[in-house]
Design an enzyme around this catalytic site. Sequence first.
Site, PDB file in Angstrom:
ATOM      1  N   HIS A 252      22.258  27.341  29.694  1.00 16.83           N
ATOM      2  CA  HIS A 252      21.205  28.129  30.545  1.00 16.83           C
ATOM      3  C   HIS A 252      20.718  29.168  29.373  1.00 16.83           C
ATOM      4  O   HIS A 252      21.944  29.649  28.768  1.00 16.83           O
ATOM      5  CB  HIS A 252      21.871  28.523  31.743  1.00 16.83           C
TER       6      HIS A 252
ATOM      7  N   GLU B 103       0.841  -1.108  -0.173  1.00 18.70           N
ATOM      8  CA  GLU B 103      -0.011  -0.047  -0.078  1.00 18.70           C
ATOM      9  C   GLU B 103       0.902   1.214  -0.131  1.00 18.70           C
ATOM     10  O   GLU B 103       1.069   2.000  -1.027  1.00 18.70           O
ATOM     11  CB  GLU B 103      -0.856   0.064   1.204  1.00 18.70           C
TER      12      GLU B 103
ATOM     13  N   GLY C 161      -5.138   7.281  21.999  1.00 13.12           N
ATOM     14  CA  GLY C 161      -6.263   7.685  22.407  1.00 13.12           C
ATOM     15  C   GLY C 161      -6.235   8.942  23.095  1.00 13.12           C
ATOM     16  O   GLY C 161      -6.820  10.073  22.818  1.00 13.12           O
TER      17      GLY C 161
END
Length: 471
Positions: free
Chosen positions: A450, A37, A192
């Site tokens: 930093h 596919e 989900g």
Amino acid sequence: MADTKFDLIVVGGGPGGYVAAIRASQLGMKVALVEREHLGGICLNWGCIPTKALLRSSEIFNFIKHAKDFGLEVKGEVSAVLPKIVERSRKVAGQLSGGVKGLLKKNKVTVFDAFGKLAGKAGADRKVALVGKDGAATGEITAPHVILATGARARVLPGLEPDGKFIWTYKEALVPDVMPKSLLVVGSGAIGIEFASFFRTLGAEVTVVEMVDRILPAEDEEISAFAKKSFEKQGMKILTGAVTKGVTKGATNVTVTVEQGGKTQQITVDRVIVAAGIVGNVENIGLEGTAVKVEKTHVVIDDHCRTGEPGVYAIGDLAGPPWLAHKASHEGVICVEAIAGKHVHPLDTSNIPGCTYCTPQVASVGLTEAKAKAAGYQVKVGRFPFIGNGKAIALGEPEGMVKTVFDAKTGELLGAHMVGAEVTEMIQGYTIARTLESTEAELMHTVFPHPTLSEMMHESVLDAYGRVIHF
């Protein structure tokens, strides 16, 4: 069909299969890749990549809605145009799928646009039958080695069978026909929660149903609890320890019966997304009559990805959890290098990071605190909140936490767990540390730049040993 004999045949062109094919070619093998596919597989076309494109749109939408917090004024109403969001997502997937095609061509991998299945032996070689999209046989190819990388598909729950209209899998959720005003998501794993986060950010009323007692159940309990509070603060409804008991479809919506704590309730929504796990694509790939063993829909392999059938290997989702694209790719490399006679290190699944791209993001590697204790470790645990980090505050992202778990006896980094902005990028630092078998000493002596979010990784390590500076 010109070439029919190869050194290696890979069945499946997802992140495991195409990476295995490219690495094999680099090692001098003549390689065939059979893909029925989409090159790039589910991950690139219907999973990892397009979902991240959707989530990026929702993230920007959320930033614009809060523009005034950054001293910016947006005139007029900001709206989410779902068809345009989906169109961009599909373009991103298409671009990358084309890129995979180019990579395979560059590496001289022969690609067959067909469905492939084991078809017995031809002398010392394995035969793979090729079947066209119309179901007609198109020929056979042979090689001494065959890697099965056929992936997995969404698990179907009885009574919640996808219908393409009211009940969606991830595929329908990626190309929605409408923007649902209300949505019920069954399952609170990465898939989900990502869809729940996307649709909630765009304005849908979202309810998540999870059968166990907490969301994101694979994550550390503290991280799960933090994420749940954040989602609920955004207006998401979360039902844990709950199961669906039935569905009634109406003309324009669907009513789901949910049982929780012995009580039932009816929840009516526009759409339902079922994200309750996956099952391996073991059917119709010629396993019958072979020594390939299948357990719980997944092919059983050893630490070099070998099945019980000589010359046949399996990688990726087909070979079981964790069901992650980066795991599949790494297995593909291990498998091919072992075939080529290279010395390989077996895959340590505890060193595979997991990432969930919801808002806030969640990322982890290694053992949770509970699993470390259950394994018999005495632990030292460090934590550092985003609110204590200058970069997080400057970004307007002060909600989050970094948590580290160490072996109290040896200083080994057992696990790291994060929730907050950009943690899916940060987790790799701890993943490298685990691969290098680092202890707290090396991490403490590492200089973190930093101002960055990564400084919280340093502070969390320091906190585990009573040396935290900025909180």
